[in-house]
Design a protein around this motif. Structure first.
Motif, short mmCIF file in Angstrom:
data_model
loop_
_atom_site.label_atom_id
_atom_site.label_comp_id
_atom_site.label_asym_id
_atom_site.label_seq_id
_atom_site.Cartn_x
_atom_site.Cartn_y
_atom_site.Cartn_z
N ARG A 17 -10.82 -1.52 -14.81
CA ARG A 17 -10.66 -2.93 -14.46
C ARG A 17 -10.38 -3.75 -15.72
NH1 ARG A 17 -10.37 -3.92 -8.85
NH2 ARG A 17 -11.42 -2.14 -7.86
N THR A 18 -9.59 -4.80 -15.56
CA THR A 18 -9.35 -5.71 -16.67
C THR A 18 -10.54 -6.64 -16.84
OG1 THR A 18 -8.28 -7.35 -15.23
CG2 THR A 18 -6.88 -5.64 -16.17
N GLU A 19 -10.48 -7.51 -17.83
CA GLU A 19 -11.58 -8.45 -18.05
C GLU A 19 -11.75 -9.40 -16.89
OE1 GLU A 19 -11.08 -8.64 -22.95
OE2 GLU A 19 -10.77 -10.44 -21.71
N LYS A 20 -10.68 -9.65 -16.12
CA LYS A 20 -10.75 -10.54 -14.96
C LYS A 20 -11.11 -9.80 -13.68
CE LYS A 20 -7.47 -13.95 -16.77
NZ LYS A 20 -6.20 -14.69 -16.52
N GLY A 21 -11.40 -8.50 -13.79
CA GLY A 21 -11.80 -7.73 -12.63
C GLY A 21 -10.66 -7.17 -11.81
N LYS A 22 -9.43 -7.29 -12.30
CA LYS A 22 -8.27 -6.76 -11.59
C LYS A 22 -8.05 -5.29 -11.98
CE LYS A 22 -7.24 -10.71 -9.67
NZ LYS A 22 -7.31 -10.88 -8.20
N PRO A 23 -7.44 -4.48 -11.09
CA PRO A 23 -7.16 -3.08 -11.45
C PRO A 23 -6.25 -2.98 -12.66
CG PRO A 23 -6.93 -3.44 -9.08
CD PRO A 23 -7.08 -4.79 -9.70
N ASP A 24 -6.60 -2.11 -13.61
CA ASP A 24 -5.80 -1.91 -14.82
C ASP A 24 -4.69 -0.92 -14.49
OD1 ASP A 24 -6.67 -1.26 -18.32
OD2 ASP A 24 -4.75 -1.59 -17.33
N THR A 25 -3.61 -1.40 -13.88
CA THR A 25 -2.52 -0.52 -13.46
C THR A 25 -1.76 0.07 -14.65
OG1 THR A 25 -1.10 -2.48 -13.27
CG2 THR A 25 -2.23 -1.74 -11.28
N THR A 26 -1.73 -0.63 -15.76
CA THR A 26 -1.03 -0.10 -16.94
C THR A 26 -1.71 1.17 -17.45
OG1 THR A 26 -0.31 -2.32 -17.56
CG2 THR A 26 -0.26 -0.64 -19.27
N ALA A 27 -3.04 1.11 -17.60
CA ALA A 27 -3.77 2.28 -18.08
C ALA A 27 -3.68 3.43 -17.08
CB ALA A 27 -5.23 1.92 -18.34
N ARG A 28 -3.68 3.12 -15.80
CA ARG A 28 -3.59 4.17 -14.79
C ARG A 28 -2.23 4.86 -14.82
NH1 ARG A 28 -7.14 5.29 -11.04
NH2 ARG A 28 -6.58 6.56 -9.23
N HIS A 29 -1.19 4.10 -15.12
CA HIS A 29 0.15 4.67 -15.23
C HIS A 29 0.22 5.64 -16.41
CE1 HIS A 29 4.72 3.79 -14.64
NE2 HIS A 29 4.41 5.05 -14.46
N VAL A 30 -0.36 5.26 -17.53
CA VAL A 30 -0.39 6.12 -18.71
C VAL A 30 -1.21 7.37 -18.41
CG1 VAL A 30 -1.17 6.29 -21.10
CG2 VAL A 30 -0.02 4.21 -20.30
N LEU A 31 -2.32 7.23 -17.66
CA LEU A 31 -3.16 8.37 -17.32
C LEU A 31 -2.39 9.38 -16.47
CD1 LEU A 31 -5.96 9.73 -17.33
CD2 LEU A 31 -6.51 8.38 -15.30
N GLN A 32 -1.55 8.91 -15.57
CA GLN A 32 -0.76 9.80 -14.74
C GLN A 32 0.23 10.62 -15.58
OE1 GLN A 32 1.00 7.43 -11.64
NE2 GLN A 32 -0.97 6.87 -10.74
N VAL A 33 0.81 9.99 -16.60
CA VAL A 33 1.73 10.72 -17.47
C VAL A 33 0.97 11.80 -18.23
CG1 VAL A 33 3.34 10.52 -19.39
CG2 VAL A 33 3.25 8.73 -17.65
N LEU A 34 -0.23 11.50 -18.72
CA LEU A 34 -1.05 12.50 -19.40
C LEU A 34 -1.36 13.66 -18.46
CD1 LEU A 34 -3.57 10.25 -21.39
CD2 LEU A 34 -1.66 11.56 -22.33
#
Length: 320
Positions: A17-34
Motif C-alpha cells: 500500500r502507498t502512504e495514502k492507503g492505495k494499492p501500490d500497483t507500480t511495485a506489484r508490476h515490478v514483482l511480476q517481472v521478477l
C-alpha cells in the motif's frame, strides 16, 4: 518462466500500500517481472533494471524505488549477484489475506449502491409533477379534456382555471341567458386541491425499466452470499433478473440455493454449477436429492406398495 512464481505474484502475494492507503500497483508490476525470471521456488531472479524497464514501461528511478519498497515490505530479498546483476529471492511463503477479496466485494457493492442512489435522485429531480397539464415543448400544451392551448404556462392550476372559465363562456350561445352572479363567483373561485379531484383524473405512473431492475436486485445480495460457488457475478445478476421477470419468487430461489449449498458441502467444487447456469436452467424448482439411508420404493405387481422390513412378522400377519 516459472508459472508457480508468476501465479504467486499475481494472485497470492500480499498487496503493498502507498502512504495514502492505495494499492501500490507500480511495485506489484515490478514483482511480476521478477517472478517471470525466477525459479519455481522463487529463487534465481536476476533480471537487469533495463530488462524491468522494458517489461514495465517505467523509468529507471521508478523501478529502483519499487525494488526498495518490495524489499522493505519483505516480499523480496537480495540473494547475492549473478553475471553482474543483483539476484533476488521471492518470499513465496507470504500469502495474501482472504479479507482482501471480501473488502473488494464490499467496496464494489458500496459503489453500485451509491451509483443507484445518484441515479434515483437524478430521476426524481427531472420528474414534473403536473396535475392536469403535460408540457411537451415550449409551445404546445396537452390538457386532459383534449383541448390544445398555445402560450407560456406558468402554473398548471392557473391554466386549468383559465380553460374552465373560457370553456364556460364560449360554449353558451346568444340565445341562452347570461350566467348568474353565483355562477360567476363559482367560476372565479380558486381551483380545487389535488386531493379533492376525482380518482379517475389522477395520472397513472408506471415504473421504468431501471427502477424494475433495481427492485429485482434488492434480494440478489443474499442469494450471492448463500450460493456455494461465487463466479461470474454480472452474468448471475442478469440470470437473477430474468428469473424474477419469469415469475420466480426470490424467497423460493434463496431457499433452493441454501439447499443446493447444503447438498454440495464437502463435494468437489468443480462439479458445482455456476450461479448463472443454475438460475437460467431453473434449478431452483428441482426436487432435492433423497437423503442418504432412506429406503427406496419397490415396484411390485398390483400397484404401489410401501417398503416393508422383512424382519417385521406383523407385516406378514396382516397379509394373512
Amino acid at each position: 518462466m516459472s508459472t508457480e512464481a508468476v501465479g504467486w505474484a499475481m494472485d497470492h502475494a500480499p498487496m503493498l500500500r502507498t502512504e495514502k492507503g492505495k494499492p501500490d500497483t507500480t511495485a506489484r508490476h515490478v514483482l511480476q517481472v521478477l517472478a517471470e525470471h525466477a525459479s519455481p521456488t522463487g529463487t534465481e531472479a536476476h533480471p537487469s533494471v533495463l530488462r524491468i524497464q522494458y517489461r514495465t514501461g517505467l523509468d529507471r528511478v521508478t523501478v529502483q524505488r519499487a525494488l526498495r519498497r518490495l524489499e522493505k515490505g519483505s516480499l523480496i530479498a537480495k540473494d547475492g549477484t549473478k553475471e553482474g546483476r543483483t539476484r533476488y529471492k521471492l518470499a513465496m511463503g507470504l500469502r495474501r489475506p482472504a479479507t482482501d477479496w471480501s473488502d473488494l466485494e464490499r467496496e464494489e457493492d458500496e459503489f453500485r449502491a451509491a451509483a443507484a442512489e445518484r441515479k434515483r435522485r437524478s430521476r426524481a429531480k427531472s420528474v414534473t409533477h403536473a396535475e392536469f397539464v403535460t408540457v411537451t415543448d415550449s409551445e404546445g400544451v396537452t390538457v386532459t379534456h383534449g383541448k390544445s392551448v398555445t402560450g407560456d404556462v406558468t402554473h398548471s392550476e392557473s391554466v386549468r382555471h383559465a380553460l374552465k372559465v373560457r370553456s364556460s363562456r364560449t360554449e353558451r350561445s346568444p340565445n341562452h341567458p347570461q350566467p348568474s352572479d353565483n355562477q360567476l363567483l363559482k367560476d372565479s373561485s380558486p381551483a380545487a386541491k389535488p386531493d379533492e379531484q376525482q380518482a379517475h383524473t389522477a395520472p397513472v405512473q408506471t415504473k421504468s425499466s431501471s427502477e424494475k431492475t433495481d427492485h429485482h436486485l434488492e434480494a440478489f445480495g443474499a442469494f450471492w452470499l448463500t450460493y456455494p460457488k461465487r463466479k461470474a457475478k454480472e452474468e448471475a445478476k442478469k440470470a437473477w433478473i430474468a428469473a424474477i421477470e419469469r415469475g420466480a419468487d426470490p424467497q423460493h430461489i434463496l431457499a433452493a440455493a441454501k439447499g443446493y449449498a447444503h447438498e454440495r458441502a464437502g463435494q468437489d467444487p468443480k462439479y458445482t454449477k455456476y450461479p448463472a447456469t443454475w438460475l437460467n436452467k431453473g434449478c431452483y424448482d428441482d426436487e432435492p436429492d433423497p437423503q442418504p439411508g432412506r429406503p427406496p420404493l419397490r415396484a411390485v405387481s398390483g400397484g404401489y406398495q410401501p417398503y416393508r422390513n422383512p424382519t417385521d412378522q406383523s407385516v406378514y400377519d396382516e397379509d394373512l
